[in-house]
Design a protein around this motif. Structure first.
Motif, PDB file in Angstrom:
ATOM      1  N   GLY A   1     -92.907  11.768 -91.633  1.00 20.32           N
ATOM      2  CA  GLY A   1     -91.807  12.586 -91.318  1.00 20.32           C
ATOM      3  C   GLY A   1     -90.533  11.907 -91.689  1.00 20.32           C
ATOM      4  O   GLY A   1     -89.369  12.758 -90.949  1.00 20.32           O
ATOM      5  N   ASP A   2     -90.314  10.894 -92.251  1.00 19.13           N
ATOM      6  CA  ASP A   2     -89.080  10.562 -92.689  1.00 19.13           C
ATOM      7  C   ASP A   2     -88.450  11.565 -93.918  1.00 19.13           C
ATOM      8  O   ASP A   2     -89.337  12.121 -94.622  1.00 19.13           O
ATOM      9  N   ILE A   3     -87.120  11.416 -94.289  1.00 27.28           N
ATOM     10  CA  ILE A   3     -86.620  12.004 -95.359  1.00 27.28           C
ATOM     11  C   ILE A   3     -85.906  11.098 -96.049  1.00 27.28           C
ATOM     12  O   ILE A   3     -84.699  10.812 -95.755  1.00 27.28           O
ATOM     13  N   VAL A   4     -86.146  10.945 -97.162  1.00 24.69           N
ATOM     14  CA  VAL A   4     -85.624   9.827 -98.193  1.00 24.69           C
ATOM     15  C   VAL A   4     -85.191  10.365 -99.504  1.00 24.69           C
ATOM     16  O   VAL A   4     -85.397  11.502-100.085  1.00 24.69           O
ATOM     17  N   ASP A   5     -84.134   9.548-100.140  1.00 24.38           N
ATOM     18  CA  ASP A   5     -83.561  10.032-101.462  1.00 24.38           C
ATOM     19  C   ASP A   5     -84.621   9.205-102.383  1.00 24.38           C
ATOM     20  O   ASP A   5     -84.643   8.143-102.342  1.00 24.38           O
ATOM     21  N   PRO A   6     -85.301   9.872-103.196  1.00 24.64           N
ATOM     22  CA  PRO A   6     -86.357   9.528-104.230  1.00 24.64           C
ATOM     23  C   PRO A   6     -85.802   8.349-105.184  1.00 24.64           C
ATOM     24  O   PRO A   6     -86.514   7.499-105.438  1.00 24.64           O
ATOM     25  N   ALA A   7     -84.566   8.704-105.396  1.00 25.50           N
ATOM     26  CA  ALA A   7     -83.927   7.654-106.350  1.00 25.50           C
ATOM     27  C   ALA A   7     -83.336   6.205-105.589  1.00 25.50           C
ATOM     28  O   ALA A   7     -83.647   5.214-106.160  1.00 25.50           O
ATOM     29  N   THR A   8     -83.131   6.226-104.293  1.00 16.47           N
ATOM     30  CA  THR A   8     -82.731   4.921-103.703  1.00 16.47           C
ATOM     31  C   THR A   8     -83.621   4.744-102.749  1.00 16.47           C
ATOM     32  O   THR A   8     -83.525   3.524-102.136  1.00 16.47           O
TER      33      THR A   8
ATOM     34  N   ALA B   1     -85.072  15.951 -87.344  1.00 10.65           N
ATOM     35  CA  ALA B   1     -85.955  16.220 -88.276  1.00 10.65           C
ATOM     36  C   ALA B   1     -87.044  16.877 -88.178  1.00 10.65           C
ATOM     37  O   ALA B   1     -87.286  17.737 -88.990  1.00 10.65           O
ATOM     38  N   LYS B   2     -87.472  16.702 -86.924  1.00 10.31           N
ATOM     39  CA  LYS B   2     -88.567  17.614 -86.333  1.00 10.31           C
ATOM     40  C   LYS B   2     -88.034  19.219 -86.350  1.00 10.31           C
ATOM     41  O   LYS B   2     -88.716  20.130 -86.580  1.00 10.31           O
ATOM     42  N   GLN B   3     -86.913  19.594 -85.771  1.00  7.30           N
ATOM     43  CA  GLN B   3     -86.104  20.805 -85.945  1.00  7.30           C
ATOM     44  C   GLN B   3     -86.075  21.328 -87.562  1.00  7.30           C
ATOM     45  O   GLN B   3     -86.422  22.436 -87.588  1.00  7.30           O
ATOM     46  N   TRP B   4     -85.548  20.402 -88.170  1.00  7.16           N
ATOM     47  CA  TRP B   4     -85.383  21.019 -89.789  1.00  7.16           C
ATOM     48  C   TRP B   4     -86.803  21.438 -90.281  1.00  7.16           C
ATOM     49  O   TRP B   4     -86.689  22.369 -91.090  1.00  7.16           O
TER      50      TRP B   4
ATOM     51  N   LEU C   1     -81.119  24.845 -92.853  1.00 10.36           N
ATOM     52  CA  LEU C   1     -82.034  24.296 -91.746  1.00 10.36           C
ATOM     53  C   LEU C   1     -81.554  23.658 -90.567  1.00 10.36           C
ATOM     54  O   LEU C   1     -81.891  23.484 -89.227  1.00 10.36           O
ATOM     55  N   GLY C   2     -80.145  23.151 -90.718  1.00 13.97           N
ATOM     56  CA  GLY C   2     -79.490  22.709 -89.633  1.00 13.97           C
ATOM     57  C   GLY C   2     -78.215  21.603 -90.401  1.00 13.97           C
ATOM     58  O   GLY C   2     -78.018  21.959 -91.618  1.00 13.97           O
ATOM     59  N   TYR C   3     -77.969  20.761 -89.477  1.00 18.23           N
ATOM     60  CA  TYR C   3     -76.775  19.838 -89.816  1.00 18.23           C
ATOM     61  C   TYR C   3     -77.030  18.448 -89.430  1.00 18.23           C
ATOM     62  O   TYR C   3     -77.803  18.162 -88.508  1.00 18.23           O
TER      63      TYR C   3
END
Length: 343
Positions: free
Chosen positions: A204-211, A227-230, A259-261
């Motif tokens: 459930g994490d959201i990461v930059d695949p490059a860094t 994150a759950k809302q997005w 999706l949100g802010y």
């Protein structure tokens, strides 16, 4: 579909009720409703006997409705009528065009009512649903116009140039500037889509695949909730993007959506996110799930009993008023709502 349904309902009622109530029964019926229930039937509003919203609203909410004499009455029919009216109002007031899935949903409710009421338009609704399902699955192939026997195949017409269009012809697409106001959360994305993508992980994490940097570093303690809302409706490809102003977007089906802010949501938002596939009805300080009959407390709604409400993936409890449009009554958490509905 709504026009066909309205004509079917109105003409059926006229044929059934005119012999006993007179040719002008509808005029007298509306005059009585305006006098006895002006809040639901405003005195300054004009009504058409073929308006499906009027017929189904009266059928669903008024115990003395003449339409119950015409079409019969069951709890399932009332449920279908309420869902049709609510969905129709949603299309008028929710601020964006309905999707294919939205059309399929309301067509299923129309089919249920038409079948129970014995409406002549049932076959048309069934045919529409069949085509919609085939479009959704990619099976539908448009029929080509047949050529006359013995004639040669007709060449494709020359493409129409912009200069050949009449002056009043609207453009196929209207360009939207990148600095245009954001839509509501859940609305179609406005402006350029950033190139950088952030991947949703299995945890459930959201990461930059490059860094491999997590968006949590930009959001802080509210990241888990946000994150759950997005991701309540999973974005296509498990990817989202972030604009310079902190707006988070992703592809939902065929459309890019807001999706949100990263930061606080705009204060004027009334209905954030996407509607849950559930319909509820206010009863005093309680709200009832129309499909199961289960009730939960909902304090301070200040709306009439019988008012239909919906809930978004953000937990916003909303009502759609014919005059004011969308109005948020409350925001609920998953733990305080019906089990599993907001999970």
């Amino acid at each position: 579909m709504m026009r066909v349904l309205g004509f079917d309902l109105g003409l059926s009622a006229q044929a059934a009720l005119s012999p006993s109530r007179g040719t002008y029964w509808f005029v007298n019926f509306i005059a009585n409703r305006k006098q006895t229930n002006p809040k639901r039937y405003p005195t300054n509003q004009q009504y058409d006997y073929r308006d499906p919203g009027l017929v189904l609203k009266d059928y669903a909410h008024e115990v003395d409705s003449p339409y119950r004499e015409v079409f019969g009455y069951t709890d399932d029919m009332v449920l279908a009528a309420k869902k049709i009216v609510w969905t129709r109002n949603t299309w008028f007031h929710f601020g964006e065009d309905p999707t294919l899935e939205d059309l399929i949903e309301v067509a299923q409710h129309v089919r249920a009512f038409a079948q129970a009421a014995g409406l002549a338009s049932l076959n048309q609704v069934v045919a529409l649903l069949t085509r919609l399902q085939r479009i959704k699955t990619g099976q539908h192939q448009p029929k080509l116009q047949p050529s006359s026997p013995g004639s040669a195949p007709q060449p494709s017409p020359e493409p129409v140039k912009d200069a050949d269009l009449p002056p009043e012809e609207p453009p196929a697409e209207i360009p939207v500037p990148d600095d245009a106001p954001r839509p509501r959360i859940g609305g179609v994305w406005v402006g350029a889509i950033p190139d950088t993508r952030f991947k949703v992980t299995r945890t459930g994490d959201i990461v930059d695949p490059a860094t491999f940097e997590s968006l949590k570093s930009k959001v802080g303690d509210a990241f888990g909730r946000k994150a759950k809302q997005w991701l309540a409706v999973p974005p296509r490809g498990g990817e989202v993007w972030v604009a310079p102003d902190g707006a988070v977007g992703g592809w939902i089906n065929e459309n890019p959506r807001l999706l949100g802010y990263l930061g606080d949501d705009p204060e004027d938002e009334q209905a954030r996110g996407f509607l849950l596939p559930r319909f509820y009805e206010v009863q005093g300080d309680m709200v009832r799930d129309l499909d199961t009959g289960e009730c939960r407390p909902l304090q301070g709604t200040q709306v009439d009993d019988g008012t239909l409400v919906r809930v978004t993936t953000y937990g916003d409890v909303i009502v759609i008023d014919d005059v004011q449009g969308v109005k948020r009554l409350a925001t609920v958490a998953a733990a305080d709502w019906f089990p599993g509905h907001l999970s």
